[in-house]
Design an enzyme around this catalytic site. Structure first.
Site, short mmCIF file in Angstrom:
data_model
loop_
_atom_site.label_atom_id
_atom_site.label_comp_id
_atom_site.label_asym_id
_atom_site.label_seq_id
_atom_site.Cartn_x
_atom_site.Cartn_y
_atom_site.Cartn_z
NE ARG A 128 46.56 38.81 47.88
CZ ARG A 128 46.81 38.41 46.62
NH1 ARG A 128 45.04 38.10 45.94
NH2 ARG A 128 47.29 39.06 45.68
CG HIS B 190 44.63 32.70 44.46
ND1 HIS B 190 45.51 33.58 45.38
CD2 HIS B 190 44.86 34.17 43.96
CE1 HIS B 190 45.59 34.98 45.06
NE2 HIS B 190 45.52 35.53 44.29
P1 NDP Z 1 43.95 49.43 43.88
O1 NDP Z 1 45.41 49.41 44.55
O2 NDP Z 1 44.96 49.59 42.25
O3 NDP Z 1 42.70 49.55 44.13
C1 NDP Z 1 42.00 49.41 45.18
C2 NDP Z 1 40.85 49.69 45.83
O4 NDP Z 1 40.81 49.59 46.99
C3 NDP Z 1 40.90 51.40 45.59
O5 NDP Z 1 39.75 51.74 44.71
C4 NDP Z 1 40.83 51.91 46.97
O6 NDP Z 1 40.36 53.06 46.74
C5 NDP Z 1 40.44 50.27 47.64
N1 NDP Z 1 40.98 50.56 48.98
C6 NDP Z 1 41.68 49.84 50.04
N2 NDP Z 1 41.50 50.12 50.84
C7 NDP Z 1 40.36 51.00 51.37
C8 NDP Z 1 40.30 51.19 52.97
N3 NDP Z 1 40.20 50.55 53.35
N4 NDP Z 1 38.61 51.47 52.48
C9 NDP Z 1 37.54 51.48 51.09
N5 NDP Z 1 38.31 51.39 49.74
C10 NDP Z 1 40.23 50.86 50.19
O7 NDP Z 1 43.93 47.42 43.38
P2 NDP Z 1 43.86 46.68 42.05
O8 NDP Z 1 42.61 47.01 41.88
O9 NDP Z 1 45.09 46.13 41.18
O10 NDP Z 1 44.41 44.37 43.34
C11 NDP Z 1 42.55 45.06 43.94
C12 NDP Z 1 43.44 43.49 44.75
O11 NDP Z 1 43.18 41.89 43.94
C13 NDP Z 1 45.00 43.08 45.18
O12 NDP Z 1 45.59 44.17 46.01
C14 NDP Z 1 45.14 41.78 45.38
O13 NDP Z 1 44.52 41.76 46.67
C15 NDP Z 1 43.85 41.24 44.36
N6 NDP Z 1 43.81 40.82 43.42
C16 NDP Z 1 44.01 39.31 42.73
C17 NDP Z 1 43.82 38.43 42.05
C18 NDP Z 1 43.30 37.45 41.36
O14 NDP Z 1 44.17 36.38 41.09
N7 NDP Z 1 42.51 36.65 43.12
C19 NDP Z 1 44.60 38.74 40.55
C20 NDP Z 1 44.94 39.87 41.34
C21 NDP Z 1 44.38 41.14 42.42
P3 NDP Z 1 41.19 54.18 46.75
O15 NDP Z 1 41.41 54.33 45.09
O16 NDP Z 1 40.38 55.74 47.78
O17 NDP Z 1 42.92 53.90 47.18
C1 OXD Z 2 48.01 39.40 42.36
C2 OXD Z 2 46.97 37.95 42.37
O1 OXD Z 2 47.42 40.34 43.36
O2 OXD Z 2 47.57 36.86 41.29
O3 OXD Z 2 48.30 39.52 41.59
O4 OXD Z 2 46.91 37.53 43.00
#
Ligand code: NDP
Ligand code: OXD
Length: 321
Positions: free
Chosen positions: A236, A284
């Site tokens: 993000r 995006h």
């Molecule tokens: P998940 O919830 O599966 O994974 C998030 C990861 O981030 C986990 O490993 C989590 O740790 C880690 N995390 C969260 N907070 C912290 C912190 N404070 N310190 C260290 N690690 C942290 O999310 P997704 O993988 O499904 O998606 C990730 C992000 O990708 C979404 O939230 C979205 O913002 C972005 N996204 C962007 C898209 C785009 O087109 N640009 C499309 C889809 C998603 P833990 O495993 O320990 O919980």
């Molecule tokens: C999502 C994105 O969060 O598209 O899925 O950014």
């Protein structure tokens, strides 16, 4: 049409978020259910039991007194978490193979683009210069992935398969074959110190806002064959402190960046990111949510929920993701 109604609120504004496209798909998969595309549908707010949403306006969901579940049509729920009037019902996010595969494509593409010196080679082509530079192997490059969740873990495995050294950083401890896993604040610095290409796939939460700042960039490995470290952010825009990022690109703290997300989207025309020579920019679209796949995912979850089953991928409001 005797099943509880589903409201569709889609405010993306771009072609991939066309509300009509989503409505057509939901109509196909929710056979006996009324699907109401807001704001134009005529309805009684009390008949809405489910809402499928992308960037709803804060307060919009609070208008439904009988809401049972909110389905976010993407993986990231930061826009919903920012709504202080969000109803206290389960919030389900997207975590499906289709979206994960798209993000892994994006990450592999951009890691390879920097590793294989594509920006340099394209500039040579434009200038008709036959000037190859020596090319290091993938095994000489250490990619560090911030966020080892659904998306980060899959991208990590694909990069490992391509021969890169891969490590990851998450909140809780992980074990993934072939990946060096770091976790928590105490292990952030050693993770950064070994990283040549930093990929950010974190969710945006109060803990992660502006985590990509100058102090963090300065800790990345400065001794890689690439010269200066590279940032790839597809999480993000709020994760990156944008003035720090520009300053770090300008003074060489960072060698290059691939950016898919920005603090303000669409990116304003006067943003320096558009024309910065070290930036590869995408609008995006690293991983689109596909209406075919996601409407089926939501419809199946509703059927299971109504039959007394559990919902998958429910967001923990305390963690914010
Ligand atoms: P998940 O919830 O599966 O994974 C998030 C990861 O981030 C986990 O490993 C989590 O740790 C880690 N995390 C969260 N907070 C912290 C912190 N404070 N310190 C260290 N690690 C942290 O999310 P997704 O993988 O499904 O998606 C990730 C992000 O990708 C979404 O939230 C979205 O913002 C972005 N996204 C962007 C898209 C785009 O087109 N640009 C499309 C889809 C998603 P833990 O495993 O320990 O919980
Ligand atoms: C999502 C994105 O969060 O598209 O899925 O950014």
């Amino acid at each position: 049409m005797n099943k509880a109604a589903l409201a569709l609120l889609v405010h993306g504004g771009t072609e991939n978020w066309s509300p009509e496209r989503w409505k057509n798909r939901f109509n196909e998969v929710c056979k006996d259910r009324r699907v109401l595309l807001l704001p134009n549908a005529t309805f009684d707010p009390a008949e809405i039991h489910y809402a499928a949403v992308w960037k709803p306006v804060p307060g919009e969901l609070a208008a439904f007194p009988n809401l049972r579940v909110i389905f976010n049509l993407g993986a990231g729920v930061d826009a919903l978490m920012a709504d202080s009037s969000l109803p206290n019902v389960p919030l389900v996010r997207v975590a499906v193979g289709d979206l994960t595969g798209r993000m892994t494509e994006y990450v592999a593409l951009h890691v390879l683009m920097h590793h294989r010196q594509e920006p340099y080679l394209r500039s040579c082509q434009r200038e008709k210069r036959w000037a190859p530079k020596s090319q290091w192997p993938a095994s000489a490059i250490s990619v560090g992935i911030m966020g080892l969740g659904t998306l980060g873990a899959d991208a990590a495995k694909a990069l490992r398969h391509l021969g890169f050294r891969v490590s990851g950083w998450s909140r809780s401890r992980k074990e993934i074959d072939g990946i060096d896993c770091f976790h928590g604040k105490a292990q952030l610095e050693p993770f950064l110190q070994r990283t040549d290409i930093l990929v950010c796939l974190l969710p945006l939460t109060p803990d992660t806002r502006h985590i990509l700042n100058r102090a963090l960039f300065a800790k990345l490995n400065r001794n890689s064959p690439m010269g200066a470290p590279v940032l790839i952010n597809a999480g993000r825009g709020g994760l990156q402190a944008e003035s720090d990022l520009l300053q770090s690109l300008d003074d060489g703290t960072l060698g290059a960046a691939s950016l898919d997300v920005f603090a303000t989207e669409p990116l304003p025309p006067d943003s320096r990111f558009w024309t910065h020579p070290k930036v590869i920019l995408t609008p995006h679209n690293a991983a689109d949510t596909d209406p075919d796949e996601i409407s089926k995912y939501v419809a199946q979850q509703i059927e299971r929920f109504e039959a007394g089953g559990a919902l998958d991928n429910v967001v923990d409001p305390a963690r914010g993701y």
